[in-house]
Design a protein around this motif. Sequence first.
Motif, PDB file in Angstrom:
ATOM      1  N   CYS A  40      -5.127   2.129   1.047  1.00  0.00           N
ATOM      2  CA  CYS A  40      -6.332   2.498   0.283  1.00  0.00           C
ATOM      3  C   CYS A  40      -7.117   1.250  -0.121  1.00  0.00           C
ATOM      4  N   VAL A  41      -6.418   0.255  -0.638  1.00  0.00           N
ATOM      5  CA  VAL A  41      -7.079  -0.978  -1.068  1.00  0.00           C
ATOM      6  C   VAL A  41      -7.667  -1.721   0.126  1.00  0.00           C
ATOM      7  N   LEU A  42      -6.894  -1.838   1.184  1.00  0.00           N
ATOM      8  CA  LEU A  42      -7.302  -2.612   2.353  1.00  0.00           C
ATOM      9  C   LEU A  42      -8.496  -1.999   3.082  1.00  0.00           C
ATOM     10  N   PHE A  43      -8.524  -0.662   3.188  1.00  0.00           N
ATOM     11  CA  PHE A  43      -9.560  -0.008   3.978  1.00  0.00           C
ATOM     12  C   PHE A  43     -10.536   0.838   3.167  1.00  0.00           C
ATOM     13  N   GLY A  44     -10.394   0.875   1.847  1.00  0.00           N
ATOM     14  CA  GLY A  44     -11.302   1.665   1.021  1.00  0.00           C
ATOM     15  C   GLY A  44     -11.105   3.162   1.175  1.00  0.00           C
ATOM     16  N   LEU A  45      -9.855   3.584   1.383  1.00  0.00           N
ATOM     17  CA  LEU A  45      -9.550   5.001   1.564  1.00  0.00           C
ATOM     18  C   LEU A  45      -9.253   5.669   0.231  1.00  0.00           C
ATOM     19  N   THR A  46      -9.437   6.987   0.176  1.00  0.00           N
ATOM     20  CA  THR A  46      -8.991   7.744  -0.985  1.00  0.00           C
ATOM     21  C   THR A  46      -7.472   7.872  -0.903  1.00  0.00           C
ATOM     22  N   LYS A  47      -6.839   8.360  -1.969  1.00  0.00           N
ATOM     23  CA  LYS A  47      -5.382   8.505  -1.956  1.00  0.00           C
ATOM     24  C   LYS A  47      -4.923   9.449  -0.851  1.00  0.00           C
ATOM     25  N   LYS A  48      -5.607  10.581  -0.680  1.00  0.00           N
ATOM     26  CA  LYS A  48      -5.222  11.542   0.369  1.00  0.00           C
ATOM     27  C   LYS A  48      -5.443  10.959   1.762  1.00  0.00           C
ATOM     28  N   GLU A  49      -6.563  10.259   1.960  1.00  0.00           N
ATOM     29  CA  GLU A  49      -6.805   9.612   3.247  1.00  0.00           C
ATOM     30  C   GLU A  49      -5.724   8.573   3.524  1.00  0.00           C
ATOM     31  N   GLY A  50      -5.358   7.809   2.489  1.00  0.00           N
ATOM     32  CA  GLY A  50      -4.301   6.815   2.637  1.00  0.00           C
ATOM     33  C   GLY A  50      -2.964   7.449   2.971  1.00  0.00           C
ATOM     34  N   SER A  51      -2.688   8.606   2.370  1.00  0.00           N
ATOM     35  CA  SER A  51      -1.434   9.311   2.668  1.00  0.00           C
ATOM     36  C   SER A  51      -1.396   9.777   4.110  1.00  0.00           C
ATOM     37  N   VAL A  52      -2.522  10.302   4.611  1.00  0.00           N
ATOM     38  CA  VAL A  52      -2.590  10.731   6.005  1.00  0.00           C
ATOM     39  C   VAL A  52      -2.436   9.521   6.927  1.00  0.00           C
ATOM     40  N   ALA A  53      -3.150   8.432   6.630  1.00  0.00           N
ATOM     41  CA  ALA A  53      -3.058   7.220   7.453  1.00  0.00           C
ATOM     42  C   ALA A  53      -1.624   6.677   7.460  1.00  0.00           C
ATOM     43  N   GLU A  54      -0.979   6.679   6.299  1.00  0.00           N
ATOM     44  CA  GLU A  54       0.410   6.211   6.205  1.00  0.00           C
ATOM     45  C   GLU A  54       1.328   7.066   7.070  1.00  0.00           C
ATOM     46  N   ALA A  55       1.172   8.381   6.989  1.00  0.00           N
ATOM     47  CA  ALA A  55       2.016   9.286   7.778  1.00  0.00           C
ATOM     48  C   ALA A  55       1.800   9.067   9.273  1.00  0.00           C
ATOM     49  N   LEU A  56       0.546   8.908   9.681  1.00  0.00           N
ATOM     50  CA  LEU A  56       0.250   8.671  11.101  1.00  0.00           C
ATOM     51  C   LEU A  56       0.832   7.342  11.565  1.00  0.00           C
TER      52      LEU A  56
ATOM     53  N   PHE B  40      -7.429  -8.008  -8.971  1.00  0.00           N
ATOM     54  CA  PHE B  40      -6.892  -6.670  -9.187  1.00  0.00           C
ATOM     55  C   PHE B  40      -5.392  -6.724  -8.968  1.00  0.00           C
ATOM     56  N   SER B  41      -4.667  -5.957  -9.763  1.00  0.00           N
ATOM     57  CA  SER B  41      -3.241  -5.767  -9.511  1.00  0.00           C
ATOM     58  C   SER B  41      -2.890  -4.356  -9.954  1.00  0.00           C
ATOM     59  N   ASN B  42      -1.964  -3.728  -9.238  1.00  0.00           N
ATOM     60  CA  ASN B  42      -1.577  -2.366  -9.592  1.00  0.00           C
ATOM     61  C   ASN B  42      -0.469  -2.386 -10.643  1.00  0.00           C
ATOM     62  N   ASP B  43      -0.064  -1.192 -11.084  1.00  0.00           N
ATOM     63  CA  ASP B  43       0.979  -1.077 -12.104  1.00  0.00           C
ATOM     64  C   ASP B  43       2.308  -1.673 -11.637  1.00  0.00           C
ATOM     65  N   HIS B  44       2.611  -1.516 -10.352  1.00  0.00           N
ATOM     66  CA  HIS B  44       3.860  -2.065  -9.816  1.00  0.00           C
ATOM     67  C   HIS B  44       3.853  -3.589  -9.902  1.00  0.00           C
TER      68      HIS B  44
ATOM     69  N   MET C  42      11.808  -0.488  -6.683  1.00  0.00           N
ATOM     70  CA  MET C  42      10.498  -1.117  -6.814  1.00  0.00           C
ATOM     71  C   MET C  42       9.582  -0.613  -5.702  1.00  0.00           C
ATOM     72  N   ASP C  43       8.401  -0.172  -6.068  1.00  0.00           N
ATOM     73  CA  ASP C  43       7.403   0.191  -5.087  1.00  0.00           C
ATOM     74  C   ASP C  43       6.622  -1.061  -4.723  1.00  0.00           C
ATOM     75  N   THR C  44       5.579  -0.902  -3.936  1.00  0.00           N
ATOM     76  CA  THR C  44       4.813  -2.055  -3.478  1.00  0.00           C
ATOM     77  C   THR C  44       3.895  -2.573  -4.576  1.00  0.00           C
ATOM     78  N   ALA C  45       4.051  -3.848  -4.894  1.00  0.00           N
ATOM     79  CA  ALA C  45       3.157  -4.525  -5.846  1.00  0.00           C
ATOM     80  C   ALA C  45       1.983  -5.077  -5.041  1.00  0.00           C
ATOM     81  N   ILE C  46       0.774  -4.831  -5.518  1.00  0.00           N
ATOM     82  CA  ILE C  46      -0.416  -5.263  -4.795  1.00  0.00           C
ATOM     83  C   ILE C  46      -1.271  -6.147  -5.689  1.00  0.00           C
ATOM     84  N   PHE C  47      -1.682  -7.279  -5.120  1.00  0.00           N
ATOM     85  CA  PHE C  47      -2.598  -8.193  -5.794  1.00  0.00           C
ATOM     86  C   PHE C  47      -3.791  -8.428  -4.872  1.00  0.00           C
ATOM     87  N   LEU C  48      -4.997  -8.300  -5.390  1.00  0.00           N
ATOM     88  CA  LEU C  48      -6.206  -8.671  -4.669  1.00  0.00           C
ATOM     89  C   LEU C  48      -6.651  -9.995  -5.273  1.00  0.00           C
TER      90      LEU C  48
END
Length: 193
Positions: free
Chosen positions: A125-141, A16-20, A1-7
């Motif tokens: 991405c949801v929390l900070f309004g990032l694009t997917k690539k920006e979110g990936s970089v932020a996650e890695a950092l 809002f809710s994602n596919d997970h 299971m990946d992360t389920a997100i609910f706004l």
Amino acid sequence: MDTAIFLLDHTAAVLFSNDHAARLLQSDDRVLVVQGKLTFTCAACTAKLIDCLTPRGKQRGASKAKAKAKANSLAHLPASSSGSALTVRLAAMNAQLATTTAGSPAGLVEIRQANAPRFSQESLCVLFGLTKKEGSVAEALANGLSVEEAAVVLGITGGTARTHLNNCLSKTNTNRQAQLVSLIWRCSHPLNK
């Protein structure tokens, strides 16, 4: 299971809710949406959710610290016949941004397996309004990689990774990589001291 997100709005209505999240709702009877509102079979978790979403006025001193702790908290759903143990992270919107208007975002709920990785690109991405690539970089950092290491892992150039980092800094109103990582850790691990 990946992360389920609910706004959610302040009444726990799902905005809002994602596919997970959709898959979780179909496969796990501990997490429910009843009359459009997120709830749990664990009454304490539901109470914590409602408390987290309740807007609070400006606070000072000890009451400000208490409000912060309530606005960002963790709950745990023990393993059951419908699945393994889950960690539920509740993060309320900044008190200055929160509103009691129906349909306005009041909080974010992340639900993941208790042993899942700490940071989710999608939740950043949801929390900070990032694009997917920006979110990936932020996650890695946030997970301890340097910008150059993140670039290699993500298959992008160092320059592109730095551009994404600069966009993350701008969108999170931070000035340095260390401030960004600190912000992510504070939002993702509010109970850690």
